[in-house]
Scaffold this active site. Structure first.
Site, PDB file in Angstrom:
ATOM      1  N   HIS A  44       0.346  16.201  10.548  1.00  0.00           N
ATOM      2  CA  HIS A  44      -0.537  15.450  10.447  1.00  0.00           C
ATOM      3  C   HIS A  44      -1.799  14.949  11.292  1.00  0.00           C
ATOM      4  CE1 HIS A  44       2.010  12.115   8.839  1.00  0.00           C
ATOM      5  NE2 HIS A  44       3.062  12.517   9.063  1.00  0.00           N
TER       6      HIS A  44
ATOM      7  N   LYS B 131      11.262   5.320   5.276  1.00  0.00           N
ATOM      8  CA  LYS B 131       9.485   5.617   5.134  1.00  0.00           C
ATOM      9  C   LYS B 131       8.889   6.574   4.837  1.00  0.00           C
ATOM     10  CE  LYS B 131       5.276   5.314   6.294  1.00  0.00           C
ATOM     11  NZ  LYS B 131       4.241   5.763   6.589  1.00  0.00           N
TER      12      LYS B 131
ATOM     13  N   ASP C 126       4.712  -2.086  -9.720  1.00  0.00           N
ATOM     14  CA  ASP C 126       5.273  -2.698  -7.749  1.00  0.00           C
ATOM     15  C   ASP C 126       6.103  -2.453  -7.252  1.00  0.00           C
ATOM     16  OD1 ASP C 126       5.885  -4.971  -6.189  1.00  0.00           O
ATOM     17  OD2 ASP C 126       6.337  -6.108  -7.776  1.00  0.00           O
TER      18      ASP C 126
ATOM     19  N   GLU D  62      -2.876   7.260   3.080  1.00  0.00           N
ATOM     20  CA  GLU D  62      -2.120   8.228   4.968  1.00  0.00           C
ATOM     21  C   GLU D  62      -2.102  10.011   4.548  1.00  0.00           C
ATOM     22  OE1 GLU D  62       2.186   9.294   6.538  1.00  0.00           O
ATOM     23  OE2 GLU D  62       1.476   6.977   6.067  1.00  0.00           O
TER      24      GLU D  62
END
Length: 437
Positions: A391, A278, A294, A85
């Site tokens: 972004h 998130k 994990d 990302e």
């Protein structure tokens, strides 16, 4: 085309590639070339990779990045991060740099207790069943000694075992609930192995007991660790005088006020809370992957923790008190620094070395700092320039790659779009000289 494939897992990787490319691609040769491009030239190392998963035919590459200047409990770290990302690593690094001169990240591990359950059903007198458990409680733990011996010596192992009546949730449903400490191992295999032995022993104890009638129903259904680990948690915070957050007092106090409000929205709005959390996981996952942990288990645990009060809420909070701005977070983190890929994957091993071989407790603190750093940068962007500004700067590079821009075009386009809106069409027009320079 719809014919069932038999024995696929028993084929060699070359045979798997041939079967898949010949059956599912119009141009098998070209598709094989893509697969071969990412297979390691060193066959021994490639075989190691192939053992990580079933039916491996190649390797999927993700960027392995580093984020410097993380001051955590007065010690400086450079964090390994694996993510695709755009802007995640830049955001983490920017936050680390911002807080470096303001005292850095302060962390502490509150607990390191992990859980697992034996799930079973019983239809008879639950008082008799609970008495049976109390009588054999010590024996159940002792039955795992061949598994827990080494962990016990290191100060870990089974910490407790409880009988839980869950018939209010589901008819005839009970649990044996166990708590574990696994020191520096994530401990999934250890916990599950212990639980399976206890499940077998509990079943045997019941079947050999004369307390119950033949009409009583008893069945052990399954035994498995839980990824809900609220007692395996770490706390992290940053704080500084409000006045140090801006060019002047008015600007600093307005910034702090807006930051606190943004966090309050995430504590009352489900839609915002999910995206807020998130963002935290953007930083956490990147370090988890780079250290061979994990991330799926951690994500499940973190989301369950965000709902622990009955409603899904923000994991982080911001406050202002007596002129001090504080941004803080408590999260569950069940991770490990030994076992798994930590020694098998060379880049995972390198990542642990970069972090100066942390134990599980220290790695929990590092990962929590990465999550809070990421969250700080996201909120900072949202309440100032807007999230798209950063972004889209990163996204521009992806667009230029997609349009196969030359190095010279890339350099000029980056300069041209520095303060302009960005879209694929706009970049394409610029490269095709349809836009005035």
């Amino acid at each position: 085309m719809n014919k069932l494939i038999h024995g696929f897992s028993k084929l060699s990787s070359e045979e798997k590639i041939d079967l898949v490319t010949n059956r599912f691609f119009e141009n098998p040769l070209k598709s094989k070339q893509v697969i071969d491009l990412y297979r390691l030239a060193n066959k021994t190392k490639q075989q190691v990779h192939e053992r990580f998963s079933e039916n491996t035919i190649s390797n999927f590459l993700l960027p392995f990045s580093v984020a410097p200047n993380f001051l955590i409990n007065q010690k400086t770290y450079c964090l390994p991060m694996v993510t695709e990302e755009s802007s995640v690593v830049a955001a983490a690094a920017n936050a680390a740099k911002f807080w470096y001169s303001r005292g850095g990240f302060q962390t502490r591990v509150d607990k390191m207790v992990k859980k697992g359950q034996v799930h079973f059903f019983f239809s008879g007198d639950n008082k008799k069943l609970e008495h049976l458990f109390d009588t054999h409680k010590s024996h159940l733990i002792k039955s795992t000694k061949h598994i827990t011996h080494n962990m016990d010596k290191r100060g870990g192992g089974i910490q407790s075992i409880k009988f839980i009546n869950s018939t209010d949730l589901l008819s005839d449903y009970y649990q044996l609930d166990l708590e574990f400490i696994t020191i520096d191992a994530m401990g999934a295999n250890f916990i599950n192995s212990c639980l399976e032995v206890i499940a077998q022993e509990w079943n045997s104890i019941y079947n050999n007991s004369d307390l119950f009638s033949t009409s009583d129903y008893f069945e052990v259904l399954m035994s498995i660790l839980s990824n809900h680990n609220p007692d395996c948690r770490v706390y992290v915070k940053v704080e500084c005088p409000v006045n140090s957050l801006g060019q002047n007092t008015t600007e600093a106090h307005n910034y702090a006020r807006r930051f606190v409000l943004a966090c309050k929205i995430a504590s009352v709005s489900l839609s915002r809370a999910v995206t807020h959390n998130k963002g935290i996981l953007n930083g956490i996952d990147a370090v988890l992957i780079a250290t061979g942990n994990d991330f799926r288990a951690v994500e499940a645990s973190i989301h369950s923790y965000a709902s622990i009060n009955g409603a899904y809420q923000s994991l982080s909070q911001a406050s202002i008190s007596k002129g001090i701005f504080r941004f803080e977070m408590t999260i569950p983190l069940s991770i490990g620094t030994i076992g798994g890929l930590t020694k098998l994957h060379p880049l995972v091993n390198w990542g642990h070395q970069l972090l100066q071989w942390p134990n599980a407790e220290r790695l929990m603190e590092i990962i929590a700092a990465a999550g809070l750093a990421q969250n700080f940068s996201a909120i900072n962007s949202l309440i100032t320039s807007g999230i798209q500004s950063g972004h889209m700067k990163m996204h521009l590079q992806n667009i230029l790659s997609h349009l196969k821009a030359t190095d010279e075009q890339r350099l000029k386009a980056t300069k041209y779009f520095k303060n302009r809106k960005i879209s694929v069409k706009m970049v394409e027009d610029y490269l095709n000289h349809k836009t005035s320079p």
